[in-house]
Design a protein around this motif. Structure first.
Motif, PDB file in Angstrom:
ATOM      1  N   ALA A 100      46.270  53.558  27.907  1.00 15.30           N
ATOM      2  CA  ALA A 100      45.690  54.669  28.671  1.00 15.30           C
ATOM      3  C   ALA A 100      44.302  54.306  29.184  1.00 15.30           C
ATOM      4  CB  ALA A 100      45.634  55.928  27.803  1.00 15.30           C
ATOM      5  N   TRP A 105      44.749  51.931  32.049  1.00 15.16           N
ATOM      6  CA  TRP A 105      45.190  52.637  33.259  1.00 15.16           C
ATOM      7  C   TRP A 105      44.036  53.386  33.914  1.00 15.16           C
ATOM      8  CZ3 TRP A 105      48.759  51.679  36.395  1.00 15.16           C
ATOM      9  CH2 TRP A 105      49.999  51.186  35.988  1.00 15.16           C
ATOM     10  N   LEU A 106      43.141  53.926  33.100  1.00 13.62           N
ATOM     11  CA  LEU A 106      41.986  54.625  33.647  1.00 13.62           C
ATOM     12  C   LEU A 106      41.179  53.714  34.569  1.00 13.62           C
ATOM     13  CD1 LEU A 106      40.030  57.034  33.736  1.00 13.62           C
ATOM     14  CD2 LEU A 106      38.935  56.081  31.704  1.00 13.62           C
ATOM     15  N   PHE A 163      52.035  53.701  37.162  1.00 15.06           N
ATOM     16  CA  PHE A 163      51.364  54.609  36.240  1.00 15.06           C
ATOM     17  C   PHE A 163      52.271  55.801  35.896  1.00 15.06           C
ATOM     18  CE2 PHE A 163      48.556  58.482  36.084  1.00 15.06           C
ATOM     19  CZ  PHE A 163      48.146  58.310  34.766  1.00 15.06           C
ATOM     20  N   ARG A 221      53.673  56.846  32.154  1.00 20.01           N
ATOM     21  CA  ARG A 221      53.482  58.164  31.531  1.00 20.01           C
ATOM     22  C   ARG A 221      54.811  58.782  31.130  1.00 20.01           C
ATOM     23  NH1 ARG A 221      49.326  61.978  34.774  1.00 20.01           N
ATOM     24  NH2 ARG A 221      49.927  63.396  33.093  1.00 20.01           N
ATOM     25  N   HIS A 268      52.720  58.192  25.367  1.00 20.32           N
ATOM     26  CA  HIS A 268      51.925  57.802  26.530  1.00 20.32           C
ATOM     27  C   HIS A 268      51.238  59.024  27.136  1.00 20.32           C
ATOM     28  CE1 HIS A 268      54.573  53.985  27.330  1.00 20.32           C
ATOM     29  NE2 HIS A 268      53.945  53.968  26.171  1.00 20.32           N
ATOM     30  N   GLU A 269      52.016  60.107  27.295  1.00 22.57           N
ATOM     31  CA  GLU A 269      51.447  61.327  27.864  1.00 22.57           C
ATOM     32  C   GLU A 269      50.339  61.886  26.973  1.00 22.57           C
ATOM     33  OE1 GLU A 269      50.694  64.266  30.548  1.00 22.57           O
ATOM     34  OE2 GLU A 269      52.006  62.531  30.797  1.00 22.57           O
ATOM     35  N   TRP A 327      47.211  59.798  27.478  1.00 25.55           N
ATOM     36  CA  TRP A 327      46.565  60.080  28.765  1.00 25.55           C
ATOM     37  C   TRP A 327      45.891  61.444  28.748  1.00 25.55           C
ATOM     38  CZ3 TRP A 327      44.620  57.459  32.439  1.00 25.55           C
ATOM     39  CH2 TRP A 327      44.238  58.086  33.625  1.00 25.55           C
ATOM     40  N   THR A 328      46.526  62.433  28.124  1.00 24.07           N
ATOM     41  CA  THR A 328      45.926  63.756  28.012  1.00 24.07           C
ATOM     42  C   THR A 328      44.599  63.687  27.270  1.00 24.07           C
ATOM     43  OG1 THR A 328      48.081  64.856  28.073  1.00 24.07           O
ATOM     44  CG2 THR A 328      46.243  66.092  27.113  1.00 24.07           C
ATOM     45  N   SER A 368      41.993  62.199  29.525  1.00 16.49           N
ATOM     46  CA  SER A 368      41.680  63.144  30.598  1.00 16.49           C
ATOM     47  C   SER A 368      40.739  64.234  30.102  1.00 16.49           C
ATOM     48  CB  SER A 368      42.964  63.778  31.132  1.00 16.49           C
ATOM     49  OG  SER A 368      43.829  62.811  31.669  1.00 16.49           O
ATOM     50  N   ARG A 396      46.251  65.672  35.612  1.00 16.15           N
ATOM     51  CA  ARG A 396      47.179  65.718  34.488  1.00 16.15           C
ATOM     52  C   ARG A 396      48.546  65.129  34.869  1.00 16.15           C
ATOM     53  NH1 ARG A 396      43.399  67.049  31.865  1.00 16.15           N
ATOM     54  NH2 ARG A 396      43.293  68.634  30.237  1.00 16.15           N
TER      55      ARG A 396
END
Length: 320
Positions: A16, A19-20, A36, A40, A46-47, A50-51, A54, A66
């Protein structure tokens, strides 16, 4: 139902963060956006990762979407070599990393393990049967020495074993779906996001994993990749468990592999800014107790790679 392991969560957190940086470097790259989105959607972990990152950015007033970006949406761009932009990314990733380190490599590992280490911490444990275990940073083991059994489960990281011989009670180490069985020897077992490995410094070890059963002699190693592949080879016995002395030796290894070795020794996040850099190769001896300096030594082997430490918790390896 598939079980999400700590190694899965650690891998997702690292990915994550990577990816950012990629999204901020190339906000209009639709192929990158598609990759990407696929990442996700591939797994709930993965989600979740990322959450988390974020939400960290929202805390500093820089929201991230999101959902996967469309061609009409923009991703805040990380300006190459511009410290304020890097610092904003550093704060966001550091916040997410701090939360991850609180619940995963640190507290969660300590809750699950009989013996565990934090980032940058080495530990040697003497077991009740006289065997000893040296733990690398961010490593943990469960130990069961009862009912005529000697069993250790590696939960994460690396462990080097010196086993007291006992023909009546074979010593077994499990890591994910791999089991190493010995009578008396010195060997290393590793478990991280790339897979599970066994390397023998002295004596003989039987390794069972899936349909494979093989006896390894001193100097031999096996690596079960997370993707299902199998690699093996020979190395100097003196290099097996060399991390116990604060060094690693890379022989024509991917930069990604060397960085993965250094991550547990850095109390924060190390991000490789592109796949092209991650796939390049390097040879050298690197000092684990000084991970940032080790990264800079790695970068010097390639004249067009730089290492930028933008906060105590974030280091970015990028192209000049």
């Amino acid at each position: 139902m598939a079980v999400t392991t700590e190694a899965d969560r650690e891998r997702a957190s690292d990915e994550a963060a990577e990816w950012l940086v990629r999204l901020r470097e190339a906000p209009d790259d639709q192929a990158n956006q598609a990759r990407f989105a696929a990442w996700r959607a591939a797994a709930p972990v993965h989600e979740a990762a990322w959450t988390e990152i974020s939400q960290a950015f929202e805390l500093i007033g820089e929201p991230l979407a999101r959902r996967p970006q469309t061609s009409s949406e923009s991703v805040p761009r990380l300006r190459r070599k511009h410290v304020p932009g890097l610092l904003a990314a550093g704060i966001g990733i550091a916040l997410a990393a701090s939360a991850a380190m609180l619940f995963l490599p640190g507290w969660m590992l300590r809750l699950e393990a009989d013996f565990a280490t934090a980032a940058g911490e080495w530990r040697e444990v003497t077991l009740a049967d006289g065997s000893s275990v040296e733990l690398a940073p961010l490593s943990g083991i469960d130990v069961s020495l009862k009912d005529g059994r000697r069993e250790v489960r590696l939960l994460a990281g690396k462990a080097f074993f010196r086993v007291t011989p006992d023909p009546e009670r074979p010593f077994q180490v499990e890591a994910r779906n791999v089991r190493a069985t010995v009578l008396g020897t010195e060997f290393e077992v590793s478990l991280d996001r790339t897979g599970t490995g066994v390397a023998v410094a002295e004596g003989r070890v039987r390794v069972d994993g899936g349909a494979l059963s093989r006896v390894l002699a001193a100097g031999r190693w096996l690596q079960f990749d997370a993707a299902g592949g199998l690699r093996d080879g020979i190395r100097s016995e003196s290099e097996i468990g060399l991390w116990r002395h604060g060094e690693i030796v890379a022989h024509d290894q991917l930069i990604a592999a060397v960085v993965n070795e250094l991550r547990p020794y850095f109390n924060g996040v190390i991000v490789i800014a592109s796949d092209a850099i991650a796939r390049r190769r390097v040879t050298g001896v690197y000092r684990l107790r000084e991970p940032v300096e080790a990264l800079r030594a790695l970068a010097r082997a390639h004249g067009d790679i730089s290492v930028t430490q933008v906060s105590p918790w974030l280091v970015i390896v990028s192209a000049d």
